[in-house]
Design a protein around this motif. Sequence first.
Motif, PDB file in Angstrom:
ATOM      1  N   GLY A 162      -0.573  -7.701  13.904  1.00 48.82           N
ATOM      2  CA  GLY A 162      -0.251  -7.620  12.483  1.00 48.82           C
ATOM      3  C   GLY A 162       0.054  -6.201  12.049  1.00 48.82           C
ATOM      4  N   ARG A 163      -0.989  -5.470  11.671  1.00 47.82           N
ATOM      5  CA  ARG A 163      -0.819  -4.132  11.097  1.00 47.82           C
ATOM      6  C   ARG A 163      -0.003  -3.189  11.964  1.00 47.82           C
ATOM      7  NH1 ARG A 163      -7.139  -3.403  10.339  1.00 47.82           N
ATOM      8  NH2 ARG A 163      -6.928  -4.507  12.315  1.00 47.82           N
ATOM      9  N   SER A 164      -0.391  -3.030  13.219  1.00 45.44           N
ATOM     10  CA  SER A 164       0.302  -2.070  14.087  1.00 45.44           C
ATOM     11  C   SER A 164       1.732  -2.517  14.384  1.00 45.44           C
ATOM     12  CB  SER A 164      -0.476  -1.842  15.385  1.00 45.44           C
ATOM     13  OG  SER A 164      -0.688  -3.059  16.077  1.00 45.44           O
ATOM     14  N   GLN A 165       1.942  -3.805  14.486  1.00 50.80           N
ATOM     15  CA  GLN A 165       3.297  -4.316  14.716  1.00 50.80           C
ATOM     16  C   GLN A 165       4.186  -4.075  13.493  1.00 50.80           C
ATOM     17  OE1 GLN A 165       4.773  -5.646  17.390  1.00 50.80           O
ATOM     18  NE2 GLN A 165       3.051  -6.013  18.754  1.00 50.80           N
ATOM     19  N   ILE A 224       2.118 -15.135   9.866  1.00 50.75           N
ATOM     20  CA  ILE A 224       2.255 -14.735   8.456  1.00 50.75           C
ATOM     21  C   ILE A 224       2.794 -13.305   8.373  1.00 50.75           C
ATOM     22  CG2 ILE A 224       1.068 -14.458   6.235  1.00 50.75           C
ATOM     23  CD1 ILE A 224       1.306 -17.377   7.242  1.00 50.75           C
ATOM     24  N   ALA A 225       2.397 -12.443   9.297  1.00 48.16           N
ATOM     25  CA  ALA A 225       2.962 -11.088   9.356  1.00 48.16           C
ATOM     26  C   ALA A 225       4.453 -11.160   9.677  1.00 48.16           C
ATOM     27  CB  ALA A 225       2.229 -10.245  10.392  1.00 48.16           C
ATOM     28  N   VAL A 226       4.826 -12.053  10.579  1.00 47.69           N
ATOM     29  CA  VAL A 226       6.243 -12.247  10.908  1.00 47.69           C
ATOM     30  C   VAL A 226       7.006 -12.661   9.659  1.00 47.69           C
ATOM     31  CG1 VAL A 226       7.880 -13.675  12.205  1.00 47.69           C
ATOM     32  CG2 VAL A 226       5.832 -12.784  13.346  1.00 47.69           C
ATOM     33  N   GLU A 227       6.456 -13.630   8.924  1.00 50.19           N
ATOM     34  CA  GLU A 227       7.103 -14.117   7.707  1.00 50.19           C
ATOM     35  C   GLU A 227       7.243 -13.004   6.668  1.00 50.19           C
ATOM     36  OE1 GLU A 227       6.497 -17.653   4.368  1.00 50.19           O
ATOM     37  OE2 GLU A 227       5.260 -17.656   6.170  1.00 50.19           O
ATOM     38  N   ALA A 228       6.187 -12.227   6.491  1.00 51.51           N
ATOM     39  CA  ALA A 228       6.224 -11.129   5.517  1.00 51.51           C
ATOM     40  C   ALA A 228       7.279 -10.087   5.885  1.00 51.51           C
ATOM     41  CB  ALA A 228       4.845 -10.480   5.411  1.00 51.51           C
ATOM     42  N   MET A 229       7.415  -9.795   7.178  1.00 49.42           N
ATOM     43  CA  MET A 229       8.405  -8.809   7.615  1.00 49.42           C
ATOM     44  C   MET A 229       9.825  -9.360   7.532  1.00 49.42           C
ATOM     45  SD  MET A 229       6.838  -6.006   8.088  1.00 49.42           S
ATOM     46  CE  MET A 229       7.903  -4.966   9.092  1.00 49.42           C
ATOM     47  N   VAL A 252      -0.909 -10.753   2.503  1.00 47.85           N
ATOM     48  CA  VAL A 252      -0.249 -10.019   3.590  1.00 47.85           C
ATOM     49  C   VAL A 252       0.883  -9.160   3.045  1.00 47.85           C
ATOM     50  CG1 VAL A 252       1.026 -10.240   5.771  1.00 47.85           C
ATOM     51  CG2 VAL A 252      -0.970 -11.684   5.336  1.00 47.85           C
ATOM     52  N   ARG A 253       1.546  -9.627   2.011  1.00 47.26           N
ATOM     53  CA  ARG A 253       2.594  -8.813   1.378  1.00 47.26           C
ATOM     54  C   ARG A 253       2.027  -7.499   0.853  1.00 47.26           C
ATOM     55  NH1 ARG A 253       4.623 -13.970  -1.592  1.00 47.26           N
ATOM     56  NH2 ARG A 253       6.410 -14.578  -0.298  1.00 47.26           N
ATOM     57  N   VAL A 254       0.854  -7.529   0.260  1.00 47.30           N
ATOM     58  CA  VAL A 254       0.221  -6.316  -0.262  1.00 47.30           C
ATOM     59  C   VAL A 254      -0.074  -5.359   0.889  1.00 47.30           C
ATOM     60  CG1 VAL A 254      -1.831  -5.415  -1.441  1.00 47.30           C
ATOM     61  CG2 VAL A 254      -0.722  -7.500  -2.282  1.00 47.30           C
ATOM     62  N   ILE A 255      -0.608  -5.882   1.988  1.00 44.62           N
ATOM     63  CA  ILE A 255      -0.895  -5.061   3.174  1.00 44.62           C
ATOM     64  C   ILE A 255       0.410  -4.493   3.726  1.00 44.62           C
ATOM     65  CG2 ILE A 255      -1.777  -5.112   5.544  1.00 44.62           C
ATOM     66  CD1 ILE A 255      -3.662  -7.449   4.527  1.00 44.62           C
ATOM     67  N   ARG A 256       1.425  -5.333   3.844  1.00 43.43           N
ATOM     68  CA  ARG A 256       2.747  -4.903   4.341  1.00 43.43           C
ATOM     69  C   ARG A 256       3.305  -3.765   3.494  1.00 43.43           C
ATOM     70  NH1 ARG A 256       7.046  -8.846   2.498  1.00 43.43           N
ATOM     71  NH2 ARG A 256       6.592  -7.663   0.619  1.00 43.43           N
ATOM     72  N   ASP A 257       3.214  -3.903   2.187  1.00 46.28           N
ATOM     73  CA  ASP A 257       3.770  -2.880   1.299  1.00 46.28           C
ATOM     74  C   ASP A 257       3.016  -1.563   1.422  1.00 46.28           C
ATOM     75  OD1 ASP A 257       5.604  -4.797   0.547  1.00 46.28           O
ATOM     76  OD2 ASP A 257       4.651  -5.211  -1.398  1.00 46.28           O
ATOM     77  N   GLU A 258       1.707  -1.623   1.624  1.00 46.12           N
ATOM     78  CA  GLU A 258       0.924  -0.406   1.824  1.00 46.12           C
ATOM     79  C   GLU A 258       1.289   0.241   3.163  1.00 46.12           C
ATOM     80  OE1 GLU A 258      -1.719   2.771   1.366  1.00 46.12           O
ATOM     81  OE2 GLU A 258      -0.711   1.456  -0.064  1.00 46.12           O
ATOM     82  N   ILE A 259       1.479  -0.574   4.180  1.00 39.37           N
ATOM     83  CA  ILE A 259       1.903  -0.041   5.481  1.00 39.37           C
ATOM     84  C   ILE A 259       3.256   0.647   5.343  1.00 39.37           C
ATOM     85  CG2 ILE A 259       2.696  -0.701   7.793  1.00 39.37           C
ATOM     86  CD1 ILE A 259       0.445  -2.868   7.740  1.00 39.37           C
ATOM     87  N   ARG A 260       4.190   0.009   4.651  1.00 37.63           N
ATOM     88  CA  ARG A 260       5.513   0.613   4.455  1.00 37.63           C
ATOM     89  C   ARG A 260       5.393   1.958   3.748  1.00 37.63           C
ATOM     90  NH1 ARG A 260       8.737  -3.248   1.867  1.00 37.63           N
ATOM     91  NH2 ARG A 260       7.629  -2.683  -0.020  1.00 37.63           N
ATOM     92  N   ARG A 261       4.563   2.037   2.724  1.00 38.35           N
ATOM     93  CA  ARG A 261       4.385   3.287   1.993  1.00 38.35           C
ATOM     94  C   ARG A 261       3.864   4.384   2.918  1.00 38.35           C
ATOM     95  NH1 ARG A 261       0.799   6.374   0.090  1.00 38.35           N
ATOM     96  NH2 ARG A 261      -0.998   5.101   0.621  1.00 38.35           N
ATOM     97  N   ARG A 262       2.873   4.045   3.735  1.00 38.83           N
ATOM     98  CA  ARG A 262       2.305   5.037   4.647  1.00 38.83           C
ATOM     99  C   ARG A 262       3.287   5.438   5.740  1.00 38.83           C
ATOM    100  NH1 ARG A 262      -4.121   4.025   5.231  1.00 38.83           N
ATOM    101  NH2 ARG A 262      -4.503   3.324   3.103  1.00 38.83           N
ATOM    102  N   VAL A 263       4.056   4.478   6.230  1.00 44.20           N
ATOM    103  CA  VAL A 263       5.058   4.781   7.257  1.00 44.20           C
ATOM    104  C   VAL A 263       6.130   5.710   6.681  1.00 44.20           C
ATOM    105  CG1 VAL A 263       6.936   3.783   8.618  1.00 44.20           C
ATOM    106  CG2 VAL A 263       4.658   2.766   8.707  1.00 44.20           C
TER     107      VAL A 263
END
Length: 133
Positions: free
Chosen positions: A16-19, A49-54, A113-124
């Motif tokens: 999830g997160r690292s991917q 769900i991570a796949v779907e969010a991405m 998962v969208r919230v987590i994804r968006d935070e990951i994007r911000r940090r990346v």
Amino acid sequence: MTDTPAVLFVCVHNAGRSQMAAAFLQDRGAHRVDVFSAGSEPADRINPIAVEAMLEEGIDLRAAVPAILTTDAVRAADVVITMGCGDACPVFPGKRYEDWELDDPAGRPLDEVRVIRDEIRRRVEALAESLGV
């Protein structure tokens, strides 16, 4: 650091997160950064769900496969970003380490998962800026 920095994203299951982080940085940095991800206890497959969010972001993780964290992978990286892998990640002098405290998307609904994804994007994005990519 080399001309082309190498970044390793590590979480427990590499599902999830690292991917997601690796995919965002690869999408942004293209050939200006080498991107890897691994897990201390890899899952059998990527979190659907991570796949779907991405996919909502235009990034396809369906072919991604969780990988085991190795000492060689850490040794080869200039930057190591950990996300909840604790002491499982070896530490080598001269490397940049960051620990990103992020919720694990495993078992969470898409809206979380969208919230987590968006935070990951911000940090990346911040990481990419700091690397000049």
